[in-house]
Design a protein around this motif. Sequence first.
Motif, PDB file in Angstrom:
ATOM      1  N   LEU A  40       0.721  -1.359   0.076  1.00  0.00           N
ATOM      2  CA  LEU A  40      -0.149   0.231  -0.069  1.00  0.00           C
ATOM      3  C   LEU A  40       0.529   1.625  -0.096  1.00  0.00           C
ATOM      4  N   MET A  41       2.192   1.600   0.377  1.00  0.00           N
ATOM      5  CA  MET A  41       2.893   2.764   0.700  1.00  0.00           C
ATOM      6  C   MET A  41       3.202   3.401  -0.490  1.00  0.00           C
ATOM      7  N   THR A  49       0.346   7.256   1.512  1.00  0.00           N
ATOM      8  CA  THR A  49      -0.219   8.399   1.445  1.00  0.00           C
ATOM      9  C   THR A  49      -1.942   8.247   1.198  1.00  0.00           C
ATOM     10  N   PHE A  50      -2.462   8.950   0.764  1.00  0.00           N
ATOM     11  CA  PHE A  50      -4.309   9.090  -0.064  1.00  0.00           C
ATOM     12  C   PHE A  50      -3.840   8.303  -1.320  1.00  0.00           C
ATOM     13  N   ASP A  51      -2.789   8.892  -2.356  1.00  0.00           N
ATOM     14  CA  ASP A  51      -2.995   8.533  -3.108  1.00  0.00           C
ATOM     15  C   ASP A  51      -2.905   7.188  -3.742  1.00  0.00           C
ATOM     16  N   SER A  52      -1.580   6.776  -2.799  1.00  0.00           N
ATOM     17  CA  SER A  52      -0.792   5.368  -3.186  1.00  0.00           C
ATOM     18  C   SER A  52      -2.462   3.751  -2.160  1.00  0.00           C
ATOM     19  N   LEU A  53      -3.318   4.660  -1.479  1.00  0.00           N
ATOM     20  CA  LEU A  53      -4.256   3.848  -0.774  1.00  0.00           C
ATOM     21  C   LEU A  53      -5.712   3.649  -1.896  1.00  0.00           C
ATOM     22  N   LYS A  54      -5.869   4.645  -2.503  1.00  0.00           N
ATOM     23  CA  LYS A  54      -7.107   5.044  -3.618  1.00  0.00           C
ATOM     24  C   LYS A  54      -5.825   3.656  -3.810  1.00  0.00           C
ATOM     25  N   LEU A  59      -5.657  -4.614  -3.965  1.00  0.00           N
ATOM     26  CA  LEU A  59      -4.949  -5.190  -3.868  1.00  0.00           C
ATOM     27  C   LEU A  59      -4.674  -6.437  -2.641  1.00  0.00           C
ATOM     28  N   LEU A  60      -5.896  -5.403  -1.549  1.00  0.00           N
ATOM     29  CA  LEU A  60      -5.914  -6.269  -0.545  1.00  0.00           C
ATOM     30  C   LEU A  60      -7.616  -6.506  -0.071  1.00  0.00           C
ATOM     31  N   GLY A  61      -8.313  -5.991  -1.686  1.00  0.00           N
ATOM     32  CA  GLY A  61      -9.746  -6.287  -1.510  1.00  0.00           C
ATOM     33  C   GLY A  61     -10.803  -4.947  -1.760  1.00  0.00           C
ATOM     34  N   LEU A  62     -10.131  -4.111  -0.981  1.00  0.00           N
ATOM     35  CA  LEU A  62     -10.193  -2.680  -0.406  1.00  0.00           C
ATOM     36  C   LEU A  62     -11.392  -1.366  -1.920  1.00  0.00           C
ATOM     37  N   GLN A  63     -11.054  -2.312  -3.252  1.00  0.00           N
ATOM     38  CA  GLN A  63     -11.779  -1.167  -3.896  1.00  0.00           C
ATOM     39  C   GLN A  63     -12.801  -0.308  -4.021  1.00  0.00           C
ATOM     40  N   ASP A  64     -13.940  -1.490  -2.963  1.00  0.00           N
ATOM     41  CA  ASP A  64     -14.540  -0.714  -3.287  1.00  0.00           C
ATOM     42  C   ASP A  64     -15.491   0.908  -2.621  1.00  0.00           C
ATOM     43  N   ASP A  67     -13.785   7.718  -1.599  1.00  0.00           N
ATOM     44  CA  ASP A  67     -12.413   8.221  -1.368  1.00  0.00           C
ATOM     45  C   ASP A  67     -12.996   8.912   0.770  1.00  0.00           C
ATOM     46  N   ALA A  68     -13.796   9.029   0.970  1.00  0.00           N
ATOM     47  CA  ALA A  68     -14.043   9.848   2.236  1.00  0.00           C
ATOM     48  C   ALA A  68     -13.805   8.071   3.324  1.00  0.00           C
ATOM     49  N   ASP A  69     -14.275   7.132   3.032  1.00  0.00           N
ATOM     50  CA  ASP A  69     -13.915   6.215   3.713  1.00  0.00           C
ATOM     51  C   ASP A  69     -11.725   5.641   3.903  1.00  0.00           C
ATOM     52  N   LEU A  70     -11.445   5.770   2.966  1.00  0.00           N
ATOM     53  CA  LEU A  70      -9.948   5.788   2.940  1.00  0.00           C
ATOM     54  C   LEU A  70      -9.158   6.777   3.234  1.00  0.00           C
TER      55      LEU A  70
END
Length: 122
Positions: A40-41, A49-54, A59-64, A67-70
């Motif tokens: 994720l980094m 970061t927000f951008d790297s997390l988004k 990759l970790l099944g969090l695509q749904d 932006d507010a959740d992230l």
Amino acid sequence: MATSNQSQSQSQFQDFLPVMADKLGGDGLIEELCNGFQLLMDREKGVITFDSLKKNSSLLGLQDLSDADLLSMLREGDFDGDGALSQMEFCVLMFRLSPDLMQQSEFLLEEALEQEFNNFQH
């Protein structure tokens, strides 16, 4: 406010983290959390970061997650207020998101302290 997608993702993760701890042991679990952090980094900055997390959340099944959740996830784990997650902040956040694992950790700590106390008395 958590969306149902975030709640579902967190619930699924909460179910897997204690199982991983049982299978891998403490050192193995930490190694897997470090691997998750690496996925994720932001490679240039060495933090999540927000951008790297988004970009990498799928990759970790969090695509749904929205932006507010992230952003909420980042804020919850960002202890030093720099707007990003260090490896330590990420690991602490993962433990905090898993109440079952936190209870298991507390039990193991109590057990270790009791054993040390008993060894000290003898």
